[in-house]
Design an enzyme around this catalytic site. Structure first.
Site, PDB file in Angstrom:
ATOM      1  N   GLN A  64       0.813  -1.215   0.000  1.00 32.36           N
ATOM      2  CA  GLN A  64       0.000   0.000   0.000  1.00 32.36           C
ATOM      3  C   GLN A  64       0.848   1.267   0.000  1.00 32.36           C
ATOM      4  OE1 GLN A  64      -2.700  -1.563   3.293  1.00 32.36           O
ATOM      5  NE2 GLN A  64      -4.033  -0.156   2.165  1.00 32.36           N
TER       6      GLN A  64
ATOM      7  N   HIS B 254      -3.648  -8.172   0.629  1.00 23.90           N
ATOM      8  CA  HIS B 254      -2.851  -7.140  -0.050  1.00 23.90           C
ATOM      9  C   HIS B 254      -1.511  -7.699  -0.525  1.00 23.90           C
ATOM     10  CE1 HIS B 254      -4.942  -3.334   0.091  1.00 23.90           C
ATOM     11  NE2 HIS B 254      -5.221  -3.457   1.375  1.00 23.90           N
TER      12      HIS B 254
ATOM     13  N   HIS C   1      -7.536  -9.294   5.470  1.00 25.09           N
ATOM     14  CA  HIS C   1      -7.491  -8.125   4.592  1.00 25.09           C
ATOM     15  C   HIS C   1      -6.047  -7.758   4.232  1.00 25.09           C
ATOM     16  CE1 HIS C   1      -9.167  -4.097   3.301  1.00 25.09           C
ATOM     17  NE2 HIS C   1      -7.894  -3.798   3.448  1.00 25.09           N
ATOM     18  N   GLU C   2      -5.183  -7.680   5.249  1.00 24.30           N
ATOM     19  CA  GLU C   2      -3.795  -7.263   5.005  1.00 24.30           C
ATOM     20  C   GLU C   2      -3.003  -8.338   4.253  1.00 24.30           C
ATOM     21  OE1 GLU C   2      -3.321  -4.214   5.253  1.00 24.30           O
ATOM     22  OE2 GLU C   2      -5.007  -3.774   6.561  1.00 24.30           O
TER      23      GLU C   2
END
Length: 155
Positions: free
Chosen positions: A51, A136, A132-133
């Site tokens: 991110q 990524h 979620h992470e």
């Protein structure tokens, strides 16, 4: 260290798979410091290295409670139990949220900042944050999993 720009939805880096961290050296420690500075400049609870444009398998989760933030290198979800549908958002897709089905409970392992193997058994918000992470790191955004997306209305 520094607050980094958070890449936004549509940036091709967010769709790429991150590389393993083989050495927890000064460069990686500085990355973690940048991730902390960046996360704490927002209201978010998690951040993955991609991110901020770094394709390394590093995640940071801080539920903003009294627990220490979790920094994990090369995290792997070893077990998933149950299913739970909830609303999720993402720092890389501001102004939107979506309904996503995630496991109710997960077992996650990886390396901590000292290079030691650690394991977490998580439920609820922490389980969702891990999923979620870690997504990524594999180039998967929550929008890829969302059953329905919503634009957040300003109050």
């Amino acid at each position: 260290m520094a607050v980094k720009e958070i890449l936004k939805f549509g940036n091709p880096i967010l769709k790429r798979v991150s590389k393993r961290v083989d050495n927890i050296d000064k460069e990686v420690i500085n990355l973690v410091k940048d991730m902390k500075d960046t996360l704490y400049s927002t209201t978010g609870i998690g951040l993955a290295a991609p991110q901020i444009g770094i394709l390394k398998r590093v995640i940071l989760i801080d539920l903003r409670d009294d627990d220490e933030p979790i920094v994990l290198f090369n995290p792997v979800i070893a077990a998933k139990i149950g299913k739970d549908e909830d609303i999720e958002g993402c720092l890389s897709y501001p102004g939107y949220e979506g309904k996503v089905i995630r496991p109710k409970k997960v077992t996650v392992y990886g390396l901590n900042i000292k290079g030691e193997k650690v394991e977490y058994v998580a439920e609820g918000l922490l389980a969702k944050a891990f999923c979620h992470e870690i997504d990524h790191l594999d180039g998967v955004l929550y929008t890829d999993r969302a059953r329905k997306m919503y634009k957040i209305e300003e109050e």
